[in-house]
Design an enzyme around this catalytic site. Structure first.
Site, mmCIF file in Angstrom:
data_model
loop_
_atom_site.group_PDB
_atom_site.id
_atom_site.type_symbol
_atom_site.label_atom_id
_atom_site.label_comp_id
_atom_site.label_asym_id
_atom_site.label_seq_id
_atom_site.Cartn_x
_atom_site.Cartn_y
_atom_site.Cartn_z
ATOM 1 N N ARG A 24 0.821 -1.209 0.000
ATOM 2 C CA ARG A 24 0.000 0.000 0.000
ATOM 3 C C ARG A 24 0.863 1.271 0.000
ATOM 4 O O ARG A 24 0.437 2.310 -0.489
ATOM 5 C CB ARG A 24 -0.998 0.015 1.167
ATOM 6 N N GLU A 61 -9.363 6.355 7.454
ATOM 7 C CA GLU A 61 -7.939 6.568 7.254
ATOM 8 C C GLU A 61 -7.557 7.847 6.506
ATOM 9 O O GLU A 61 -6.552 8.480 6.849
ATOM 10 C CB GLU A 61 -7.343 5.363 6.505
#
Ligand SMILES: Cc1cc2nc3c(=O)[nH]c(=O)nc-3n(C[C@H](O)[C@H](O)[C@H](O)COP(=O)(O)OP(=O)(O)OC[C@H]3O[C@@H](n4cnc5c(N)ncnc54)[C@H](O)[C@@H]3O)c2cc1C
Ligand code: FES
Ligand code: FES
Lengths: 769, 496
Positions: A316, A719
């Site tokens: 990621r 997030e």
């Protein structure tokens, strides 16, 4: 059959708010203990990497109150609690300890105090082995915990070789301790016929269920995991709870007594993983206008002693090395290094923020190299709408709102005028220098492991019209339960008060995914809606037949049902449906459409959609000591059509401050022996109240429904706001740049502690000479 | 008078008399394990997170009751003697109506995971009882809440709740029962020495006077004195120590006095930071500004300057300031008293000039003299509630533009808080010129070889200490320069 919108898109308070403020919202440690409950503490290795030559636990065993001591030898053979089944994570270390603080035994005693005291009495002899504590120590050996990933689009080497300007550099960013206020905890209660019930403060009850079943060698249907609420998670309770739950379960199994494991804060911080720190080496090529032509980056990460989730996390980081910017040619490589430190794990953003570090550094580099305003460089390099819209992993960006967000925010925050004023003031200020920066966020929403993008929910309507809702998501403070409750209430045209959400429970909704990747309300909201809709459809069909009207004339609104000119209370209506033998319970299921990902090829559509945001920060820096203060922050964030604006704003404010902590005062520090020395709030400094921006303004982007068919067209919010904090790091950079007349890129690494700020100031002054 | 062997306090509005008291048990463990009042949380057991915040009410010297927030996790249970302990469970009305503080937190969405929330509620509750400062700005709120960590909210909604409360007129159930509470506490106030034990093996003594303390110390010369327990509490919870006996000086009222004369201030060993603050701020604004950053409101409500000195720590905040100001330390052993320059107390790392059975009775701080300039700078990773990496204190006597005497002292630079003779020499006799300060900055390297640890590297400590001297120079020579981050000058155009 239109759903009533009454319950959604409104700022309903957190379902536990009144209990939070009165101290009546129980966390696991608050629950009454069954008689005979045992308490557990770990014995921790005192070496970073060593062979255990001898372990004398007699004093531990003999300590008053001790009932059981477990070592690696007592663990069932071949048990592995790796969340990715890497088979590299035994429950307790046996022959070799792999980090300072590695659990080597567990002691269960009648009181927690006795367990803690006994745990300190072990005599262990070690034979030291080579220890690789940080990235630079581990790099030469090159041992990785998982196969690295490469993203490749276009021909980056070629683009770099022909670019008019090329800058090579390195940036570093530190790790981060989650510091959930409630530490890890698990309580195991043995039942009949080999059953075991585990209460665990976990974001992933199903994984706890799997690990406990594995540790006990039993089928999954014998293990029930329950989770009502966590006192914070932030990713730190996605996998880190496994070891506590397994040990508690093993103690319960071996003694037949309930067993509770709540490590003290120091042990919690020593034993559980953290955000990965990264060192990123990069080369960027760009033209005279500051447009990136090609970029390369190697992302070395300290993963710790085992794989844990380091694979998808370092992946990621690469997915977000573009942040919101288009790179015509890019080549990114991950280097997930094995180190003799605690195994790092998920943390809000899941590697994404570490990728963004590179993107934002590069924008600053280009700006200083060309004498442009960093905001101008950022704006120029943003993804386009119809062109310049393909990511390094070959996904097309279809929902780009970053340009709109940034220009609206620059306007609202009066960026240009303030910047001019700051420069003027700085010229006259010998000590205190101010800086300003405006940075974007684009964050991909979905688990990159496609199979996790599914969810289930269970809805019961009782004959008094009250509703019980259960779903696979866990509540850690983010307000998931109230949002999903709002979704269900809306389906029936009821007030949120009619819906009660019960503890997440593997025996109610099975095979759930972690509440992570910001996906909680996207996935569980849809699953709950699906369950509620089934019941509503049955109710509608019943009404249509009973009153002989068309189905679409039946209305669920304001706690009533209107059918054939008659208006009944929902409760009365439901009672009639019950009498007519209509099934009033349903389970719902959802899986995210459109997504697919081929890691080996580095190609696919890992993300269903993107969430966006932008922040403008102003800071003051003390050039004598490197201390600083955040003066003002303006945020504009995209949450689609918000399910609950107050909850979303709470996530944005909280995420921002947490991100700011990561980039500023939160520093993990290991000594020469590989001992983590910042393992309590006395030494590890998360933001305090006084660190919040003096002026803090958060707004939601208006009129921006998600282009994808998400739950009520909302967007995930857990997030993305974390990365808004880059505005602070870059504002500090701007302030620092003043000491060299804004001619040089300060290259401020994170965490930008006062010490690192002062060092950067000194280095910049030296370079300017 | 014979010692009383039981502990008396109010838990909420209920009287408690405990005959068996574990001397090292904490208030938090008592609440959670004995009373099963689990609203009060443990987040760290070291006084840093505030999840365990409770409020302790005691009769105030001015009459009425005084409500103070403290960290239950590091307060020995015995320190509750004669007090009312109020926990989050006590706030809502019997019919469930939320206390205004609780309601404000709900209305402002001030809780997310909720684990920190009871602690915030109690800190804010104490403020509503004590009265918010007249103009409650953000800085005042930060000060009230510095000891409460929240990892979820980013504090913004909690600060909004605090602002709302500051503007409200609040009366609650505690006001309604004030007289009853005062009467109950007065009845407990028997002036007796208290000695507590669980099983007669380990003891917690709380003498009612300095004389009583002196006597006990002769009897147990190696006893561990407890003042605010903000250091000692951590020995119990983190190091699992069981020092015996513990002698708490909180009942000795004659140690909790502040005496002001025209030349100096004498602060008793039992005076908390909170009580000393106003006196110090008034006399030495920089001293006050540093004290305001020691720990948190909860820590300052318990901790003492006496403890800060007596622990001999190289990183305590007040010793460098006391040394620079030429403070004197009063020590007492039995009937024998001696007064020493405070700098002589710190002999070496872990070693102080204190004989067995001797204790700190007070510290005397001189008032400003004509021509005296005093500056103090605390440097830590985080501004609030953090231990200093470097603590610098500077006292200059300037006559006709010339530095007659200089006292330069630092914490965090050596094994003890310590003066820098070389820097002082470099300044003495010079005018307030840059070159003198630059020489003094270089001279620091002769006197100090600081350590590298998690708070700062050796190089940074030295550099920052040197730059503090530069800050002194700028502040004494350039009145227009903004030199402090919290100085509103220079930031007033940020649109705040
Ligand atoms: C969260 C937290 C934050 C803190 N922040 C700071 C900070 O910012 N700056 C700072 O300097 N300190 C800080 N401290 C440390 C501590 O608060 C101070 O050192 C405080 O002054 C100690 O005082 P006390 O009354 O609590 O001492 P205690 O803990 O009661 O005692 C400390 C020591 O002194 C001895 N002692 C106490 N009184 C006497 C006496 N009269 N005679 C002889 N010996 C005595 C005790 O036996 C013990 O050895 C912090 C502590 C905590 C827990
Ligand atoms: S538990 Fe953290 S301050 Fe007491
Ligand atoms: S609400 Fe979770 S720590 Fe404050």
């Amino acid at each position: 059959m239109p759903a009533s919108d009454l319950a959604v898109h409104r700022s309903t308070i957190h379902e536990s708010a009144a209990r939070h403020v009165t101290g009546t919202a129980p966390y696991i440690d608050d629950l009454p203990e069954l008689p005979g409950t045992l308490h557990i503490a770990f014995g921790l290795a005192q070496r970073a990497h060593a062979r255990i030559v001898a372990m004398d636990l007699s004093a531990v065993r003999d300590f008053p109150g001790v009932v059981l001591v477990l070592t690696g030898a007592d663990m069932p053979p071949d048990v592995d609690i790796s969340p990715v089944h890497a088979h590299d994570e035994p429950i307790l270390a046996t022959d070799v300890v792999e980090f300072h603080g590695h659990p080597i035994f567990a002691v269960a005693a009648a009181t927690r105090d006795a367990a803690r005291r006994a745990a300190r009495l072990a005599k262990v002899t070690y034979e030291d082995m080579d220890a690789h504590i940080d990235i630079e120590a581990a790099r030469p050996k090159g041992r990785t915990v998982v196969t690295p990933m490469t993203l490749n689009r276009g021909d980056a080497p070629a683009a770099l070789s022909t670019a008019p300007h090329v800058i090579a550099g390195r940036c570093a960013v530190g790790g981060q301790e989650h510091f959930y206020l409630e530490s890890q905890i698990a309580m195991a209660i043995p039942g009949e016929g080999g059953e075991i019930k585990v209460l665990s403060s976990t974001q992933h009850p199903t994984e706890i269920q799997h690990m406990v079943a594995e540790a006990l060698g039993v089928a999954l249907h014998l293990v029930t995991v329950e989770m009502r609420r966590m006192g914070g998670g932030f990713g730190g309770k996605e996998t880190s709870g496994n070891v506590f739950a397994c040990i508690a379960a093993l103690v319960a199994r071996k003694t037949g007594r309930p067993a509770k494991f709540r490590p003290d804060r120091d042990d919690d911080m020593i034993v559980t993983g953290k955000r990965h720190d990264f060192v990123i080496d990069y080369r960027v090529g760009f033209d005279d206008d500051g447009m990136v032509l090609g970029i390369e980056g190697t992302f070395a990460a300290r993963c710790g002693w085992s794989a844990d989730l380091s694979g998808p996390i370092t992946d990621r980081a690469l997915f977000h090395a573009d942040n919101a910017y288009y790179y015509p040619a890019a080549r990114f490589v991950s280097l997930p290094l094995k180190t003799n430190t605690v195994s790092n794990c998920a943390f809000r953003g899941f590697g994404g923020p570490q990728g963004v570090v590179l993107a934002e550094r590069v924008m600053d580099e280009i700006a200083y190299a060309l004498g442009l305003d960093p905001l101008e460089v950022r704006l120029r390099n943003l993804y386009g709408t119809d062109t310049r819209n393909v990511t390094p992993y070959h996904q097309t960006v279809e929902d780009n709102v970053a340009p709109r967000l940034m220009t609206e925010l620059a306007d609202k925050a009066d960026y240009a005028a303030r910047k001019a004023r700051i420069r003027e003031a700085n010229a006259k200020s010998p000590v205190i220098r101010r800086g300003i920066a405006l940075t974007p966020v684009k964050f991909g929403i979905s688990f990159t492991a496609t199979q996790y993008n599914q969810a289930g929910a269970l809805v019961h309507v009782y004959t008094d019209g009250s509703i019980m809702l259960n779903h696979g998501g866990t509540e850690m403070g983010q307000g998931l339960h109230v949002k999903v409750g709002q979704v269900v209430a809306a389906e029936f045209g009821l007030d949120i008060g009619a819906v009660r959400i019960t503890a997440t429970d593997t025996s109610k909704v099975p095979n759930t995914s972690a509440t992570a990747a910001s996906s909680g309300s996207d996935l569980n909201g849809m699953a709950a809606q699906a369950a509620a809709r089934q019941i509503r459809e049955r109710l509608t069909a019943f009404a249509a037949e009973r009153w002989q009207v068309a189905a679409d004339s039946v209305k669920f609104e304001n706690g009533t049902v209107t059918v054939g000119g008659e208006t009944l209370s929902f409760a009365d209506f439901v009672k009639r449906a019950y009498n007519a033998r209509v099934q009033l319970s349903a389970s719902g299921f959802y899986k995210t459409p459109k997504i697919h990902w081929d890691r080996a090829a580095g190609r696919g559509r890992p993300f269903y959609y993107y969430a966006y945001g932008a922040a403008c920060a102003e800071v003051a820096v003390d050039t004598l000591t490197g201390e600083y203060r955040v003066l003002r922050v303006d945020i504009l964030h995209d949450v689609g059509k918000s399910l609950n604006p107050a909850i979303d704003i709470g996530q944005i404010e909280g995420g921002f401050v947490q991100g700011m902590g990561w980039l500023t005062t939160e520093e993990l520090w290991w000594d020469g022996q590989g001992r983590l020395r910042t393992h309590a709030p006395s030494t590890y400094k998360i933001p305090a109240c006084g660190d919040r921006p003096l002026h803090f303004e958060v707004a939601l982007l208006e009129n921006q429904a998600n282009v994808e068919e998400t739950i009520h067209r909302s967007k995930a919010v857990g997030e993305p706001p974390f990365m808004l904090a880059f505005s602070v790091l870059h504002a500090m950079s701007d302030a620092i740049a003043s000491v060299a007349d804004y001619r040089l890129c300060p290259r401020l690494d994170a965490p930008a502690t006062p010490e690192r700020v002062l060092n950067t100031i000194e280095a910049l002054r030296a370079r300017a000479k | 008078m014979a010692a009383r062997n039981c502990l008396k306090f109010l838990l909420g509005h209920e009287a408690r008399t405990l005959d068996a008291v574990d001397p090292t048990a904490t208030v938090l463990d008592y609440l959670r394990l004995e009373e099963r009042r689990t609203g009060t949380k443990e987040g760290c057991a070291e006084g840093d997170c505030g999840a365990c915040t409770v409020v302790v009410a005691r009769p105030s010297p001015e009459g009425g009751l005084r409500y103070q927030a403290v960290n239950a996790c590091i307060q020995p249970l015995g320190t509750l003697d004669g007090a009312q302990l109020i926990t989050v469970e006590d706030l809502a009305a019997a019919d469930g109506t939320l206390h205004p503080v609780q309601q404000a937190m709900v209305d402002c969405h001030g809780s997310q995971c909720g684990f920190c929330t009871p602690g915030f509620v109690m800190s804010l509750f104490a403020m509503t009882k004590e009265g918010f400062p007249p103009e409650t700005d953000d800085q005042a709120i930060d000060e009230i809440l510095a000891g409460n960590l929240c990892r979820c909210t980013g504090y913004a909604p909690i600060a909004r709740a605090a602002h709302g409360l500051a503007a409200m007129e609040i009366t609650d159930g505690f006001d309604a029962r004030r007289e009853e509470t005062q009467a109950a506490l007065a009845a407990m106030d028997d002036g007796a020495d208290v000695s507590l034990t669980e099983d007669e093996t380990r003891w917690f003594h709380a003498p009612a006077s300095a004389d009583g303390l002196a006597e006990l110390m002769l009897q147990y010369p190696d006893a561990t004195i407890v003042a605010g327990a903000t250091d000692v509490g951590l020995w119990l919870t983190k190091h699992l120590m069981r020092p015996d006996p513990l002698i708490w000086l909180g009942r000795a009222r004659d140690l909790a006095t502040i005496e002001e004369t025209t030349t100096d201030i004498t602060i008793g060993a039992g005076v908390t930071y909170s009580d000393a603050l106003a006196h110090l701020s008034w006399t030495w604004p920089d001293f006050g500004a540093v004290v305001r950053r020691i720990g948190s409101t909860q820590i300052r409500n318990a901790g003492t300057i006496g403890g800060n000195v007596a622990n001999g720590s190289p990183i305590g905040d007040t010793p460098p300031m006391l040394i620079a100001l030429g403070a004197r330390l009063h020590l007492r052993q039995g009937r024998i008293r001696r007064v020493i320059p405070i700098e002589d107390f710190f002999i070496d790392y872990g070693k102080q000039d204190r004989a067995p059975g001797e204790f700190v009775e007070a510290v005397t701080i001189p008032r400003p003299a004509p021509g005296q300039i005093f500056k103090a700078y605390k440097l830590s990773k985080r501004f609030d509630q953090d231990i200093s990496a470097v603590m610098g204190a500077f006292s200059l006597f300037v006559d006709e533009g010339r530095i007659v005497t200089a006292r330069v002292a630092f914490g965090g630079m050596a094994g003890t808080p310590k003066r820098s003779p070389s820097a002082e020499a470099a300044l003495t006799g010079h005018t307030l010129e840059k070159s003198a300060f630059e020489t003094a900055m270089r001279a620091l390297a002769i006197d100090f070889k600081p350590l590298t640890d998690m708070r700062a590297s050796a190089a940074y400590r030295l550099k920052a200490a040197q730059n503090m001297l530069m800050r002194v120079f700028i502040e004494v020579t350039d009145e227009d320069a903004a030199t402090r981050l919290w100085d509103k000058r220079g930031i007033d155009d940020a649109g705040l």
